[in-house]
Design a protein around this motif. Sequence first.
Motif, short mmCIF file in Angstrom:
data_model
loop_
_atom_site.label_atom_id
_atom_site.label_comp_id
_atom_site.label_asym_id
_atom_site.label_seq_id
_atom_site.Cartn_x
_atom_site.Cartn_y
_atom_site.Cartn_z
N MET A 1 0.84 -1.16 0.00
CA MET A 1 0.00 0.00 0.00
C MET A 1 0.89 1.23 0.00
O MET A 1 1.83 1.32 0.78
CB MET A 1 -0.90 -0.02 1.23
CG MET A 1 -1.83 1.15 1.31
SD MET A 1 -2.87 1.22 2.81
CE MET A 1 -3.32 -0.45 3.08
N TYR A 3 1.47 5.14 0.79
CA TYR A 3 0.94 6.15 1.71
C TYR A 3 1.35 7.53 1.23
O TYR A 3 2.43 7.72 0.70
CB TYR A 3 1.46 5.91 3.13
CG TYR A 3 0.97 4.60 3.69
CD1 TYR A 3 -0.30 4.50 4.20
CD2 TYR A 3 1.77 3.47 3.65
CE1 TYR A 3 -0.77 3.30 4.69
CE2 TYR A 3 1.31 2.26 4.14
CZ TYR A 3 0.04 2.19 4.66
OH TYR A 3 -0.42 1.00 5.14
N HIS A 104 -10.36 6.90 4.87
CA HIS A 104 -10.18 6.26 3.57
C HIS A 104 -9.02 5.27 3.74
O HIS A 104 -8.34 5.28 4.76
CB HIS A 104 -9.87 7.30 2.48
CG HIS A 104 -8.71 8.19 2.81
ND1 HIS A 104 -7.39 7.78 2.74
CD2 HIS A 104 -8.68 9.47 3.27
CE1 HIS A 104 -6.60 8.77 3.11
NE2 HIS A 104 -7.36 9.82 3.45
N ARG A 105 -8.80 4.45 2.77
CA ARG A 105 -7.68 3.52 2.84
C ARG A 105 -6.40 4.35 3.05
O ARG A 105 -6.14 5.29 2.31
CB ARG A 105 -7.57 2.71 1.56
CG ARG A 105 -6.48 1.66 1.61
CD ARG A 105 -6.35 0.95 0.28
NE ARG A 105 -7.52 0.17 -0.02
CZ ARG A 105 -7.59 -1.16 0.07
NH1 ARG A 105 -6.53 -1.83 0.44
NH2 ARG A 105 -8.70 -1.79 -0.22
N ARG A 145 -10.93 -3.98 8.86
CA ARG A 145 -10.47 -2.99 7.88
C ARG A 145 -9.26 -2.20 8.35
O ARG A 145 -8.82 -1.27 7.68
CB ARG A 145 -11.60 -2.03 7.51
CG ARG A 145 -12.79 -2.73 6.87
CD ARG A 145 -13.97 -1.81 6.76
NE ARG A 145 -14.47 -1.52 8.11
CZ ARG A 145 -15.49 -0.69 8.37
NH1 ARG A 145 -16.10 -0.07 7.38
NH2 ARG A 145 -15.89 -0.49 9.61
N VAL A 167 -5.93 2.27 8.34
CA VAL A 167 -7.03 1.70 7.57
C VAL A 167 -6.43 1.01 6.36
O VAL A 167 -5.79 1.65 5.51
CB VAL A 167 -8.05 2.78 7.16
CG1 VAL A 167 -9.15 2.19 6.29
CG2 VAL A 167 -8.65 3.45 8.41
N THR A 168 -6.63 -0.30 6.29
CA THR A 168 -6.05 -1.09 5.20
C THR A 168 -7.12 -1.59 4.22
O THR A 168 -6.79 -2.04 3.14
CB THR A 168 -5.31 -2.32 5.77
OG1 THR A 168 -6.22 -3.08 6.57
CG2 THR A 168 -4.12 -1.88 6.61
N GLY A 169 -8.37 -1.52 4.64
CA GLY A 169 -9.45 -2.00 3.80
C GLY A 169 -10.32 -0.88 3.29
O GLY A 169 -10.16 0.28 3.69
N ASP A 170 -11.24 -1.22 2.41
CA ASP A 170 -12.15 -0.21 1.88
C ASP A 170 -13.18 0.17 2.93
O ASP A 170 -13.74 -0.69 3.61
CB ASP A 170 -12.85 -0.73 0.63
CG ASP A 170 -11.89 -0.85 -0.53
OD1 ASP A 170 -10.96 -0.04 -0.62
OD2 ASP A 170 -12.08 -1.77 -1.36
#
Length: 171
Positions: A1, A3, A104-105, A145, A167-170
């Motif tokens: 992910m 950032y 948000h993610r 999430r 936050v790693t999920g939708d």
Amino acid sequence: MKYKKVHSILEIGTLGGYSTIWLGRSLPADGYLISLEANPTHAEVARGNIARAGLSDIVEIRLGRALDTLPQIAAEGRKFDLIFIDADKPSNPDYLAWALKLSHRGTLIIADNVVRNGAVIDAASDDSNVQGIRRFNELLAAETRVSATEIQTVGSKGYDGFAIAVVTGDI
């Protein structure tokens, strides 16, 4: 992910503005910080401190109970890169729910005072602050999430700690 740099911050609980100033100083010139404070005296003191720190252009303090103010912020369609929770502890479970709605993610959620001198592991505690943090911890642990941890701190006032979740999920 991947950032990105924090551009928008929501702070739940202003008090005198100490954390607000440190958070505000981390923002780029076009960033913004909204801080929620229920106590008019605290908000007035914080506004003065924020002005002296030269951050009035990027920091907005909204007066009112956070649980009343958060739906207004959501209605504005705002999402935040960082959310700092440091207000009344019995409401922390609700603040976590709102933090997720306003995320948000990639959003970082930080909550202060989650160890409470170890009282959170005392199942017999009827302290509403302890119960609020305990429920917050349970919800955070069950939330799929986010990826989260808690870190204990030790200092002159005893020991406490803070939770950090990304936050790693939708949402």
